[in-house]
Design a protein around this motif. Structure first.
Motif, PDB file in Angstrom:
ATOM      1  N   SER B 309       0.822  -1.214   0.000  1.00  0.00           N
ATOM      2  CA  SER B 309       0.000   0.000   0.000  1.00  0.00           C
ATOM      3  C   SER B 309       0.854   1.260   0.000  1.00  0.00           C
ATOM      4  CB  SER B 309      -0.927   0.002   1.215  1.00  0.00           C
ATOM      5  OG  SER B 309      -0.145  -0.041   2.387  1.00  0.00           O
ATOM      6  N   ALA B 310       2.130   1.141   0.442  1.00  0.00           N
ATOM      7  CA  ALA B 310       3.020   2.319   0.445  1.00  0.00           C
ATOM      8  C   ALA B 310       4.377   1.902  -0.125  1.00  0.00           C
ATOM      9  CB  ALA B 310       3.162   2.836   1.864  1.00  0.00           C
ATOM     10  N   PHE B 311       4.340   1.101  -1.174  1.00  0.00           N
ATOM     11  CA  PHE B 311       5.567   0.474  -1.663  1.00  0.00           C
ATOM     12  C   PHE B 311       6.600   1.511  -2.116  1.00  0.00           C
ATOM     13  CE2 PHE B 311       8.244  -1.857  -4.689  1.00  0.00           C
ATOM     14  CZ  PHE B 311       8.543  -2.990  -3.931  1.00  0.00           C
ATOM     15  N   ASP B 312       6.171   2.442  -2.960  1.00  0.00           N
ATOM     16  CA  ASP B 312       7.134   3.398  -3.535  1.00  0.00           C
ATOM     17  C   ASP B 312       7.761   4.294  -2.467  1.00  0.00           C
ATOM     18  OD1 ASP B 312       6.675   2.352  -6.047  1.00  0.00           O
ATOM     19  OD2 ASP B 312       4.950   3.667  -6.384  1.00  0.00           O
ATOM     20  N   PRO B 316      13.536   1.339   0.615  1.00  0.00           N
ATOM     21  CA  PRO B 316      14.801   2.025   0.918  1.00  0.00           C
ATOM     22  C   PRO B 316      15.390   2.652  -0.351  1.00  0.00           C
ATOM     23  CG  PRO B 316      14.803  -0.210   1.817  1.00  0.00           C
ATOM     24  CD  PRO B 316      13.571  -0.083   0.983  1.00  0.00           C
ATOM     25  N   ASP B 317      16.013   3.836  -0.195  1.00  0.00           N
ATOM     26  CA  ASP B 317      16.568   4.528  -1.363  1.00  0.00           C
ATOM     27  C   ASP B 317      17.603   3.664  -2.065  1.00  0.00           C
ATOM     28  OD1 ASP B 317      14.982   6.664  -1.008  1.00  0.00           O
ATOM     29  OD2 ASP B 317      16.419   7.740   0.281  1.00  0.00           O
ATOM     30  N   GLU B 318      18.411   2.993  -1.250  1.00  0.00           N
ATOM     31  CA  GLU B 318      19.439   2.163  -1.873  1.00  0.00           C
ATOM     32  C   GLU B 318      19.369   0.730  -1.364  1.00  0.00           C
ATOM     33  OE1 GLU B 318      23.704   3.164  -2.235  1.00  0.00           O
ATOM     34  OE2 GLU B 318      22.894   5.187  -2.576  1.00  0.00           O
ATOM     35  N   LYS B 344      12.348  -0.097 -12.048  1.00  0.00           N
ATOM     36  CA  LYS B 344      13.242   0.807 -11.310  1.00  0.00           C
ATOM     37  C   LYS B 344      14.718   0.492 -11.590  1.00  0.00           C
ATOM     38  CE  LYS B 344      14.432   1.867  -6.481  1.00  0.00           C
ATOM     39  NZ  LYS B 344      14.229   3.221  -5.985  1.00  0.00           N
ATOM     40  N   TYR B 345      15.044  -0.807 -11.623  1.00  0.00           N
ATOM     41  CA  TYR B 345      16.462  -1.187 -11.712  1.00  0.00           C
ATOM     42  C   TYR B 345      16.946  -1.565 -13.114  1.00  0.00           C
ATOM     43  CZ  TYR B 345      16.678  -1.002  -6.643  1.00  0.00           C
ATOM     44  OH  TYR B 345      16.667  -0.578  -5.349  1.00  0.00           O
TER      45      TYR B 345
END
Lengths: 77, 365
Positions: B309-312, B316-318, B344-345
């Motif tokens: 529900s709050a994945f983005d 963690p940034d890294e 993203k990756y």
């Protein structure tokens, strides 16, 4: 033209059930296009239409008072 | 004939002939969940000769509100094992065969071949399309049912060679993608709903086997629990070219029936629990649980939690580890999360999703 819309599952959250007015349409292809224009979320969903309780597999004429069911697939068990 | 069946034997139009047909019949039930539990109980009650149960999952606490074969003391046990005990105790005259694993393209045809009627009581589109195609290939009658929130669908695809022949692909030609499916936790279901629909499946199977009245062949029944309404539509075959069923066994075995379709260019790898532990043991692997905070059971394997529900915002940034394993309750949300990470990756990480989720590998995580 008034058409009776019957919706199922998640589609009920997008399109209200009941009589809906349309103008200038004569078949299910046009009806589909109009519905997806009015309710853009519908265009991104999988669904099937039934006209007067028969599954629509090819373009069919639609007349005043027709009943159109809009059904999504369910997966839960 | 036994007193056990006396109340149904006296039913007008039923009698010894119907009872004999039932006792000679065999039914394979795929999924001992919300739909499968009531169906199995009524099949045992009515005196079906032989019943097969396919389910690789273990009983969990969140199953109990709808999976009425199981009780609190059964949590953690294999569903097939508990079902075997309860059903055999209910009616020792019925032979119960158990298959404690997931049905797949490589074991499906061999399993189905040994039964007269197939019940789709599964909970994912991959299995539904797999069963549909297998039944069409083997000319096996398929009794399909599925639920969502307050509503259910049920249809019978007879697949006999005579008359009009339809299958699930005439309704929905292709498997929906992951973005088109509500996730396993979000959608929710009231326990009594699969109870009603699973019982309807059992009724259709009994009608089909005994030949009493007309089952819902080439029809889709839509049921709404909130207003107790039933809306039946006639299914017609889709125009030629709308879909392709596998033509033979070889083609069937090479098709991919994923639990959900994760897109065509997918580089997400679905793994089992052993492969997951291998990755963890090799090091350089992070496990991410994408379930919501309140979901149980909790993982004992080292992990971080990033709820879907709050994945983005919670990710963690890294992430330093080159291997990322995503897990959720049934392996559906984890695939959606894997797709997010893939974009993203862009191939810089190896992204894995635990197939079947925690429900399938209960006790091994």
């Amino acid at each position: 033209m008034e058409i009776d819309i019957v919706t199922f599952g998640k589609i009920t959250e997008i399109i209200p059930n009941g009589m809906m007015s349309f103008s200038g349409l004569t078949d299910t292809d046009q009806l589909k296009a109009t519905l997806e224009q009015r309710y853009p979320e519908l265009a991104g969903m999988k669904y099937k239409l039934a006209l007067n309780k028969t599954l629509v597999q090819e373009n069919k004429p639609v007349i005043e008072g027709a009943v159109i069911a809009i059904m999504p697939p369910f997966s839960g068990g | 004939m036994s007193e056990r069946y006396s109340r149904q034997l006296v039913l007008q139009g039923f009698g010894v002939r119907s009872q004999n047909k039932l006792s000679k019949a065999s039914i394979l039930v795929i999924g001992a969940g919300g739909l499968g539990c009531p169906a199995l109980q009524y099949f045992t009650g009515v005196g079906i000769g032989r019943i097969g149960i396919v389910d690789g999952d273990h009983v969990s606490l969140s199953n109990l509100h709808r999976q009425v074969l199981f009780n609190t003391a059964d949590i953690g046990k294999l569903k097939t094992e508990v079902a075997f005990q309860k059903l055999t105790a209910a009616n020792p005259e019925t032979i119960i065969e158990t298959f404690p694993f997931a049905i797949k393209a490589d074991n499906c045809l061999d399993l189905l071949e040994n039964y007269d009627v197939i019940l789709d009581c599964s909970d994912n589109f991959g299995t539904r399309y797999l069963l549909n195609d297998a039944c069409a290939l083997l000319n096996k009658p398929l009794i399909f049912a599925a639920v969502s929130a307050w509503e259910g669908q049920i249809a019978v695809f007879d697949n006999n060679e005579n008359g009009l022949r339809t299958n699930y692909r005439d309704l929905f030609p292709n498997q929906p993608g992951s973005h088109e499916i509500p996730n396993c936790e979000e959608n929710g279901v009231i326990g009594v709903l699969p109870g009603v629909i699973g019982t309807m499946q059992a009724a259709e199977a009994i009608k089909l086997i005994t030949g009493i009245r007309k089952p819902l062949i080439n029809q889709l029944l839509n049921y709404n629990l909130l207003d107790q309404s039933i809306y039946i539509i006639d299914i017609l075959p889709a125009p030629a070219g709308s879909y392709e069923l596998p033509a033979d066994r070889i083609e069937f075995s090479t098709r991919r029936y994923q639990e959900i379709s994760a897109g065509t260019d997918s580089d997400i790898i679905e793994i089992n629990v052993e492969e997951m532990h291998d990755l963890i043991n090799k090091g350089s692997t992070i496990v991410i649980d994408v379930r919501e905070i309140h979901e149980r059971p909790s993982l004992s394997t080292k992990h971080i939690q990033v709820p879907m529900s709050a994945f983005d915002s919670s990710l963690p940034d890294e992430i330093n580890e080159p291997n990322i394993v995503l897990v959720c309750q049934h392996g559906i949300r984890s695939l959606a999360a894997a797709e997010k990470l893939r974009s993203k990756y862009h191939g810089q990480k190896n992204i894995y999703s635990l197939a079947g989720g925690i429900a399938r590998w209960y006790g091994q995580l």
